[in-house]
Every structure is written in structure tokens, then in C-alpha cells.
Write an enzyme that holds these catalytic residues in place. Structure first.
Site, PDB file in Angstrom:
ATOM      1  N   HIS A 197     -29.092 -30.885  69.287  1.00  0.00           N
ATOM      2  CA  HIS A 197     -29.348 -29.489  69.654  1.00  0.00           C
ATOM      3  C   HIS A 197     -29.741 -29.366  71.123  1.00  0.00           C
ATOM      4  O   HIS A 197     -29.315 -28.447  71.819  1.00  0.00           O
ATOM      5  CB  HIS A 197     -30.449 -28.890  68.762  1.00  0.00           C
ATOM      6  CG  HIS A 197     -29.910 -28.308  67.495  1.00  0.00           C
ATOM      7  ND1 HIS A 197     -29.580 -29.083  66.415  1.00  0.00           N
ATOM      8  CD2 HIS A 197     -29.610 -27.035  67.159  1.00  0.00           C
ATOM      9  CE1 HIS A 197     -29.112 -28.299  65.457  1.00  0.00           C
ATOM     10  NE2 HIS A 197     -29.111 -27.050  65.879  1.00  0.00           N
ATOM     11  N   LYS A 238     -34.837 -27.292  56.023  1.00  0.00           N
ATOM     12  CA  LYS A 238     -35.946 -27.032  55.094  1.00  0.00           C
ATOM     13  C   LYS A 238     -37.147 -26.531  55.881  1.00  0.00           C
ATOM     14  O   LYS A 238     -37.343 -26.886  57.034  1.00  0.00           O
ATOM     15  CB  LYS A 238     -36.312 -28.300  54.325  1.00  0.00           C
ATOM     16  CG  LYS A 238     -36.831 -29.412  55.220  1.00  0.00           C
ATOM     17  CD  LYS A 238     -37.624 -30.436  54.465  1.00  0.00           C
ATOM     18  CE  LYS A 238     -37.939 -31.651  55.328  1.00  0.00           C
ATOM     19  NZ  LYS A 238     -39.317 -31.673  55.822  1.00  0.00           N
TER      20      LYS A 238
END
Lengths: 280, 185
Positions: free
Chosen positions: B37, B102
Site C-alpha cells: 500500500h 478485519k
């Protein structure tokens, strides 16, 4: 005096790395199953059933329980009448990690420097804790620690007047604020007392205690029960989606401390609460 | 409710999903976590093209264990999503429609989800073996040097996830607990 070759420790570490990442302790499996039966909120029950299915799949199909096969935490209890020969003990442990993680198809999750962050590509070094104990045996305890839960761990240097209530509030708040991040249901390791450094080690060692045995001290056994009830009453639930199974167990270890202090630490473990041991 | 969805994962297809829905995903998705990222957003800031077509893409936040011989994938459960929060809005602006991870997201990410009509899915943290069985193919697309953190294209079949934040910004990490507690009264 008993001689033990350090390569025995390499073998023990390698074998525990492989085993703990594929098979969960009986006590943890049993507790998850009990919690699934007790859970009356359907989405929570469903998640616990899938967690049990994951444990079954890992064992049957030979896939690690979790992709975060952890930073290797190794605890060595070395009998004072043991003479370790054949090389450096630290090198022997790291060789065991290197071997176990490669042979077990486990993830290399360690960076050599916390800020410059390049992967060591063999999951070394391990975090090693040495304890000298009576006798002529060596106990090797291996606990791969996932960082989803590790990141949600906290320490507080409370003042003595904050007492039992302060400790309980800190533990419950830490778990509540962690929410869905540490992969609940979690095991809550609590250290109370000692010093700034010692209390965190107590919290980590608390995670190695069997889930099905209460604290030996009835005072702390009662506190563990009370905290578990309070944490599970807050409704965070499995994965943070709601339910009563936020924690599988609370485990407390304590140590004497200073007249001016009340250190408390909380180390969280996810439901994949992995650890194993070999005695040489 | 369980919904089956097959890629490409267009906004129109994801718009019907509601927070709390169980979803079985099939098709091609991508993997990226912390380091990938960071690289992708740095590339965009330099005006470079991303190494894959991010339009209608779902990115799974995962760093798998190495695959055993003859298997497409090792253990592959989700990693904690908040670490991708600083990067996610920029990628949604580029056309990404879904994320799998999550744990709760920041307000900035939820705003970006609403604005771009994206969806945040949650997979079960710690269920890496279960998820692995739903991945039938994996190939590295870029950042091979990052090892487990490389950017991969996965082909998945009936991958079980839950809608954690729908395209209207409803957040299960706020509503799930509340709903459960109200039910207990």
C-alpha cells in the site's frame, strides 16, 4: 552436572514451530467449543463454528492455522546443573526457528530494524527469555505470537491507591478498546506487580497457562472469573460483530512490587492461542 | 442472508449489499498489505500507473504463508485493516471498489467508502486455513521483493466474507455490538 548439546535445543525449537502452527492445544479447542455451545447470538455462533472448522482444516489438510505464524517467542527454563555444549545457545534457538519455519512452510514475519524494515527472510531472531531453575533439565517453550493481538496490548503504571478496582478497570478497558482488532475471542494475559519490564513478561507468560485450570491463588482465581464475565458482558463478541464470546479466558500472573507502585500489563492473544513445550 | 457475487466487482453489483450480509465471493481479487500500500500510493503521488487495473478491484489485506508444493496458496486469513487506513481513500479514488480485512476502519475510510460507493468486507481473523481452501490460483503481479507482502492476483471460489461497511457507510463494528446488547434486554 549434565551435558546437553545445543543442537538438541535447535531440534526442539524447529519441531515446536512446526507443530504449534498446525495444531492447537486441547484446552483451547475445548474452550472454543464450549463457547460456541453457550453463544445464543446466531452470527457469533456461526463465527465460532467457522473457527472450529478452521482448526479441523489446518490439521487435516496441513495448512497453518493462521497466516501470521508469528514472531517466535522462546522461553528456556534451564536447570542450574546443566552444561550447554556445542555452540551458542542463542544461535541454536535461531537455527531452530530458521529450520522450523522453512520446513513448516511458515511465514517470515520479522524485519531486521523497526524503522528501516527489511525482512530477515528466515523469521529470525526469536524473542528469547532465559530462566535459571533448579535441576538438570531444560524446558523449551515455544509460542508463535501474532501481531494483530500483540498490537492491542497495553501497560500502565498505576498508583497503589488505584488498587484492585484500578487494575480491573484497566484490563477491561484495554480489551474493550481493542474491539474487533485482536481477532476475538481472545485470551487475556495479565501481569500485575514487579517492575516496568517485568510486568509485561508476566502478562506474556500468563498466556502460556492452561485455559482449563484456575489460578492457584483463590483471590486471583476469583478476579479472573469476574474479569471474564465483565469483558464478555460488554458485547464485543467474536470478531467484534457482537456476542458474548469476546474472551476465552483471563489469566493473571503476579510478582512482588515496590511500595510506590502498581504496574499492570495486558498482553492479548487471539483465539489461535498457540504454544507448546518439550523437556530435554 | 448469504449472497453469491462473481467478479468483476462493479459498484452496481456491490450496491445491493448491506452491512451484516454474508457473502461468497468468486472471481479475481488482489492482495496487498502494509508495504504494498505504501508503494502503490507513492507511485500515484509520483503520477505513475499502478501495476494492475484497480478499477472494480477488490483488495484483500493478506500476507500468506508460503504455498506447499502442488498447492496454489498457503494459510491466508485477513490482517488488521486499520494499518491500511492512511492509504485506502486514495486507492478508492482510483476506482477500487472493495476491501477485505478485519477490524474497524477510520472515519476517513468510511467517508471514502460512502463517496465512492465501495464496500469493506471482513473475513474471520485467524481462519487462514479455511480461507486458503477457497483460493484456486495465485500469481505475483508486482513487488516480488516484498515476499509475503507482494501484490498478487488470486482466483477465488466462494470465499466467505461478511459486509462490515456497506456503500452507505453502515459500520458493523458500531451496529453489531449495539444490536446484540439490545436483544439481550
Amino acid at each position: 552436572m549434565r551435558n546437553i548439546f545445543v543442537n538438541k535445543i535447535t531440534d526442539a525449537v524447529a519441531s515446536l514451530a512446526r507443530e504449534t502452527n498446525y495444531y492447537l492445544g486441547e484446552d483451547v479447542c475445548k474452550r472454543i467449543s464450549q463457547c460456541r455451545e453457550a453463544e445464543d447470538w446466531p452470527p457469533a455462533k456461526d463465527i465460532l463454528a467457522k473457527i472450529e472448522e478452521n482448526i479441523k482444516t489446518a490439521g487435516e489438510d496441513g495448512i497453518p492455522l493462521c497466516q501470521d505464524s508469528g514472531l517466535a517467542c522462546v522461553f528456556l527454563e534451564i536447570g542450574q546443573d546443566v552444561h550447554l555444549i556445542g555452540g551458542s545457545i542463542e544461535d541454536a534457538v535461531n537455527e531452530g526457528v530458521r529450520k522450523g519455519y522453512a520446513e513448516g512452510y511458515l511465514r517470515n514475519s520479522v524485519v531486521s530494524d523497526p524503522l528501516r524494515r527489511s525482512n530477515t527472510n528466515d523469521n529470525t531472531p526469536a524473542a528469547i527469555t532465559y530462566d535459571i531453575v533448579p535441576g538438570e533439565r531444560v524446558k523449551v517453550i515455544f509460542a508463535p505470537k501474532g501481531f494483530g493481538a500483540e498490537n492491542m496490548s497495553r501497560i500502565a503504571m498505576l498508583a497503589p491507591f488505584e488498587g484492585e478496582q484500578g487494575v480491573k478497570d484497566f484490563v477491561a478497558t484495554t480489551v474493550f478498546e481493542a474491539g474487533g482488532n485482536p481477532c476475538p475471542p481472545v485470551v487475556v494475559g495479565v501481569g500485575i506487580g514487579g517492575t516496568f519490564d517485568k510486568v509485561t513478561l508476566l502478562a506474556k507468560k500468563a498466556l502460556l497457562q492452561p485455559l482449563d485450570l484456575p489460578n492457584m491463588d483463590p483471590y486471583y482465581a476469583e478476579m479472573e472469573e469476574e474479569l471474564l464475565k465483565r469483558i464478555n458482558g460488554a458485547g464485543t463478541g467474536p470478531q467484534g460483530f457482537g456476542g458474548k464470546t469476546t474472551a476465552l479466558a483471563v489469566k493473571i500472573l503476579t510478582a512482588p512490587t515496590h511500595i510506590a507502585g502498581l504496574p499492570v500489563a495486558v498482553n492479548l492473544n487471539c483465539h489461535v492461542a498457540r504454544h507448546g513445550e518439550i523437556v530435554l | 442472508m448469504t449472497v453469491k457475487i462473481t467478479g468483476p466487482f462493479t459498484k452496481e453489483k456491490l450496491a445491493f449489499l448491506r452491512t451484516g450480509d454474508d457473502v461468497l465471493l468468486s472471481g479475481e481479487i488482489y492482495t496487498a498489505r502494509d508495504a504494498a500500500h505504501k508503494r502503490m500510493t507513492e507511485m500515484l503521488k509520483r503520477g505513475e500507473a499502478l501495476p494492475f487495473d484497480i478499477k472494480n478491484a477488490i483488495i484483500y489485506y493478506v500476507g500468506p504463508t508460503p504455498a506447499k508444493p502442488g498447492r496454489p496458496m498457503g494459510s491466508a486469513g485477513p490482517t488488521t485493516s486499520y494499518r491500511m487506513d492512511p492509504y485506502a481513500p486514495m486507492l478508492m479514488e482510483e476506482g477500487q471498489t472493495g476491501m477485505i480485512g478485519k477490524g474497524p476502519r477510520s472515519e476517513e475510510v468510511i467517508e471514502a467508502i460512502k463517496k465512492n460507493k465501495a464496500v469493506y468486507f471482513a473475513a474471520i481473523g485467524g481462519a487462514g486455513a479455511l480461507m486458503s481452501k477457497k483460493i484456486i490460483r495465485s500469481e505475483t503481479v508486482a513487488f516480488d521483493d516484498l515476499g509475503t507482502e507482494a501484490l498478487r492476483r488470486l482466483t477465488v471460489r466462494d470465499m466467505p466474507v461478511k459486509v462490515a461497511v456497506d456503500s452507505f457507510g453502515n459500520d458493523i463494528y458500531k451496529t453489531g455490538r449495539k444490536k446484540y446488547l439490545e436483544e439481550q434486554k
